[in-house]
Design a protein around this motif. Structure first.
Motif, PDB file in Angstrom:
ATOM      1  N   CYS A  24       1.013  -1.110   0.032  1.00 48.06           N
ATOM      2  CA  CYS A  24      -0.036  -0.043   0.125  1.00 48.06           C
ATOM      3  C   CYS A  24       0.832   1.232   0.178  1.00 48.06           C
ATOM      4  CB  CYS A  24      -0.985   0.043   1.204  1.00 48.06           C
ATOM      5  SG  CYS A  24      -1.864   1.523   1.319  1.00 48.06           S
ATOM      6  N   ASP A  25       0.724   2.040  -0.888  1.00 49.06           N
ATOM      7  CA  ASP A  25       1.462   3.271  -1.101  1.00 49.06           C
ATOM      8  C   ASP A  25       0.739   4.571  -1.372  1.00 49.06           C
ATOM      9  OD1 ASP A  25       3.833   4.654  -1.296  1.00 49.06           O
ATOM     10  OD2 ASP A  25       4.347   3.986  -3.403  1.00 49.06           O
ATOM     11  N   LEU A  26       0.259   5.265  -0.431  1.00 46.12           N
ATOM     12  CA  LEU A  26      -0.595   6.386  -0.267  1.00 46.12           C
ATOM     13  C   LEU A  26       0.041   7.338   0.422  1.00 46.12           C
ATOM     14  CD1 LEU A  26      -4.122   4.417   0.482  1.00 46.12           C
ATOM     15  CD2 LEU A  26      -3.089   5.429  -1.776  1.00 46.12           C
ATOM     16  N   PRO A  27      -0.315   8.587   0.223  1.00 45.68           N
ATOM     17  CA  PRO A  27       0.334   9.801   1.127  1.00 45.68           C
ATOM     18  C   PRO A  27       0.374   9.640   2.561  1.00 45.68           C
ATOM     19  CG  PRO A  27      -0.703  10.447  -0.710  1.00 45.68           C
ATOM     20  CD  PRO A  27      -1.059   9.226  -0.776  1.00 45.68           C
ATOM     21  N   ASN A  28      -1.062   8.899   2.961  1.00 46.71           N
ATOM     22  CA  ASN A  28      -1.083   9.074   4.505  1.00 46.71           C
ATOM     23  C   ASN A  28      -1.165   7.632   5.080  1.00 46.71           C
ATOM     24  OD1 ASN A  28      -3.514   7.905   3.274  1.00 46.71           O
ATOM     25  ND2 ASN A  28      -5.009   8.633   4.457  1.00 46.71           N
ATOM     26  N   LEU A  29      -0.781   6.789   4.269  1.00 46.04           N
ATOM     27  CA  LEU A  29      -0.552   5.100   4.803  1.00 46.04           C
ATOM     28  C   LEU A  29       0.406   4.442   3.997  1.00 46.04           C
ATOM     29  CD1 LEU A  29      -1.324   2.913   6.664  1.00 46.04           C
ATOM     30  CD2 LEU A  29      -3.088   2.353   4.972  1.00 46.04           C
ATOM     31  N   SER A  30       1.415   3.784   4.433  1.00 44.93           N
ATOM     32  CA  SER A  30       2.308   2.854   3.612  1.00 44.93           C
ATOM     33  C   SER A  30       2.265   1.540   4.376  1.00 44.93           C
ATOM     34  CB  SER A  30       3.650   3.609   3.818  1.00 44.93           C
ATOM     35  OG  SER A  30       4.737   2.553   3.310  1.00 44.93           O
ATOM     36  N   VAL A  31       2.256   0.531   3.620  1.00 45.28           N
ATOM     37  CA  VAL A  31       2.498  -0.881   4.234  1.00 45.28           C
ATOM     38  C   VAL A  31       3.424  -1.469   3.213  1.00 45.28           C
ATOM     39  CG1 VAL A  31       1.107  -3.057   4.766  1.00 45.28           C
ATOM     40  CG2 VAL A  31      -0.029  -0.913   4.982  1.00 45.28           C
ATOM     41  N   ILE A  32       4.615  -2.116   3.771  1.00 43.06           N
ATOM     42  CA  ILE A  32       5.675  -2.662   3.021  1.00 43.06           C
ATOM     43  C   ILE A  32       5.877  -4.135   3.712  1.00 43.06           C
ATOM     44  CG2 ILE A  32       8.035  -2.366   2.427  1.00 43.06           C
ATOM     45  CD1 ILE A  32       7.463   0.580   2.501  1.00 43.06           C
ATOM     46  N   GLU A  33       6.179  -5.095   3.113  1.00 44.29           N
ATOM     47  CA  GLU A  33       6.644  -6.445   3.412  1.00 44.29           C
ATOM     48  C   GLU A  33       7.992  -6.135   3.165  1.00 44.29           C
ATOM     49  OE1 GLU A  33       6.324 -10.913   3.064  1.00 44.29           O
ATOM     50  OE2 GLU A  33       4.561  -9.866   2.865  1.00 44.29           O
ATOM     51  N   GLU A  34       9.067  -6.376   4.128  1.00 39.27           N
ATOM     52  CA  GLU A  34      10.269  -6.490   3.850  1.00 39.27           C
ATOM     53  C   GLU A  34      10.888  -7.742   4.199  1.00 39.27           C
ATOM     54  OE1 GLU A  34      12.312  -2.821   5.679  1.00 39.27           O
ATOM     55  OE2 GLU A  34      11.311  -1.844   4.305  1.00 39.27           O
ATOM     56  N   ARG A  35      12.081  -7.956   3.949  1.00 41.49           N
ATOM     57  CA  ARG A  35      13.018  -9.414   4.125  1.00 41.49           C
ATOM     58  C   ARG A  35      14.349  -8.818   4.333  1.00 41.49           C
ATOM     59  NH1 ARG A  35      16.875 -12.309   2.149  1.00 41.49           N
ATOM     60  NH2 ARG A  35      16.871 -10.931   0.415  1.00 41.49           N
ATOM     61  N   MET A  36      14.763  -9.229   5.533  1.00 37.13           N
ATOM     62  CA  MET A  36      16.341  -8.972   5.722  1.00 37.13           C
ATOM     63  C   MET A  36      17.020 -10.404   6.067  1.00 37.13           C
ATOM     64  SD  MET A  36      15.821  -5.738   8.701  1.00 37.13           S
ATOM     65  CE  MET A  36      17.509  -5.434   8.578  1.00 37.13           C
ATOM     66  N   PRO A  37      18.011 -10.521   5.316  1.00 38.85           N
ATOM     67  CA  PRO A  37      18.826 -11.688   5.632  1.00 38.85           C
ATOM     68  C   PRO A  37      19.458 -11.607   6.899  1.00 38.85           C
ATOM     69  CG  PRO A  37      19.786 -10.449   3.703  1.00 38.85           C
ATOM     70  CD  PRO A  37      18.590  -9.838   4.039  1.00 38.85           C
ATOM     71  N   PRO A  38      20.263 -12.557   7.560  1.00 36.55           N
ATOM     72  CA  PRO A  38      20.739 -12.363   8.743  1.00 36.55           C
ATOM     73  C   PRO A  38      22.127 -11.552   8.570  1.00 36.55           C
ATOM     74  CG  PRO A  38      20.281 -14.935   8.140  1.00 36.55           C
ATOM     75  CD  PRO A  38      19.859 -14.123   7.069  1.00 36.55           C
ATOM     76  N   GLY A  39      22.462 -10.970   9.562  1.00 40.24           N
ATOM     77  CA  GLY A  39      23.493 -10.210   9.684  1.00 40.24           C
ATOM     78  C   GLY A  39      23.295  -8.716   8.984  1.00 40.24           C
ATOM     79  N   SER A  40      22.181  -8.572   8.378  1.00 35.01           N
ATOM     80  CA  SER A  40      21.910  -7.194   7.717  1.00 35.01           C
ATOM     81  C   SER A  40      21.415  -6.217   8.659  1.00 35.01           C
ATOM     82  CB  SER A  40      20.889  -7.443   6.553  1.00 35.01           C
ATOM     83  OG  SER A  40      19.772  -7.833   7.152  1.00 35.01           O
ATOM     84  N   ALA A  41      21.281  -5.006   8.399  1.00 36.71           N
ATOM     85  CA  ALA A  41      20.884  -4.007   9.179  1.00 36.71           C
ATOM     86  C   ALA A  41      20.712  -2.461   8.641  1.00 36.71           C
ATOM     87  CB  ALA A  41      21.714  -3.411  10.409  1.00 36.71           C
ATOM     88  N   GLU A  42      19.510  -1.821   8.756  1.00 33.91           N
ATOM     89  CA  GLU A  42      19.387  -0.593   8.177  1.00 33.91           C
ATOM     90  C   GLU A  42      20.023   0.705   8.891  1.00 33.91           C
ATOM     91  OE1 GLU A  42      15.448   0.810   8.254  1.00 33.91           O
ATOM     92  OE2 GLU A  42      15.339   0.505  10.219  1.00 33.91           O
ATOM     93  N   THR A  43      20.350   1.737   8.208  1.00 32.02           N
ATOM     94  CA  THR A  43      20.862   2.938   8.916  1.00 32.02           C
ATOM     95  C   THR A  43      19.935   3.621   9.983  1.00 32.02           C
ATOM     96  OG1 THR A  43      21.998   3.366   6.684  1.00 32.02           O
ATOM     97  CG2 THR A  43      22.126   5.025   8.399  1.00 32.02           C
TER      98      THR A  43
END
Length: 114
Positions: A24-43
């Motif tokens: 779902c990608d609307l200005p007032n609402l976002s729904v994202i499914e994400e996959r992170m492999p082992p050992g990964s990180a975001e900033t």
């Protein structure tokens, strides 16, 4: 109304081998499914307006916040209010799959945290 899944949602790659699917990608609402492999990180970052909920579908996710790390297990969720610095990482041994629900959308509402 049409059902959507990661198989037919807009896909993007971020970080080191992480995937995102915009359900779902609307200005007032976002729904994202994400996959992170082992050992990964975001900033480590912060949102000025967006309130986010992270809901783990499989694996585990560690969220680093102001009070330290919080482990989110499969089936659990964590709420992150605006103006709270945070960083998701996968300390586990298997992929972490999770939903990121943001209101409003985080587009143009993300900056690196000190």
């Amino acid at each position: 109304m049409t059902p959507i899944s990661p198989a037919d949602a807009p896909h993007y790659i971020w970080g080191t081998g992480c995937d995102g699917w915009r359900l779902c990608d609307l200005p007032n609402l976002s729904v994202i499914e994400e996959r992170m492999p082992p050992g990964s990180a975001e900033t480590r970052h912060v949102h000025d307006r967006a309130h986010q909920v992270f809901r783990v579908l499989s694996g585990t996710l560690t969220m680093l916040g102001p009070a330290g790390p919080v482990r989110i297990a499969e089936g659990q969720a964590l709420s992150v209010p605006p103006d709270v610095p945070h960083q998701a990482r996968n300390d586990g041994s298997e992929d972490a799959r999770f939903l990121v629900i943001s209101a409003p959308s985080t587009r143009h509402d993300r900056r690196e945290a000190p």
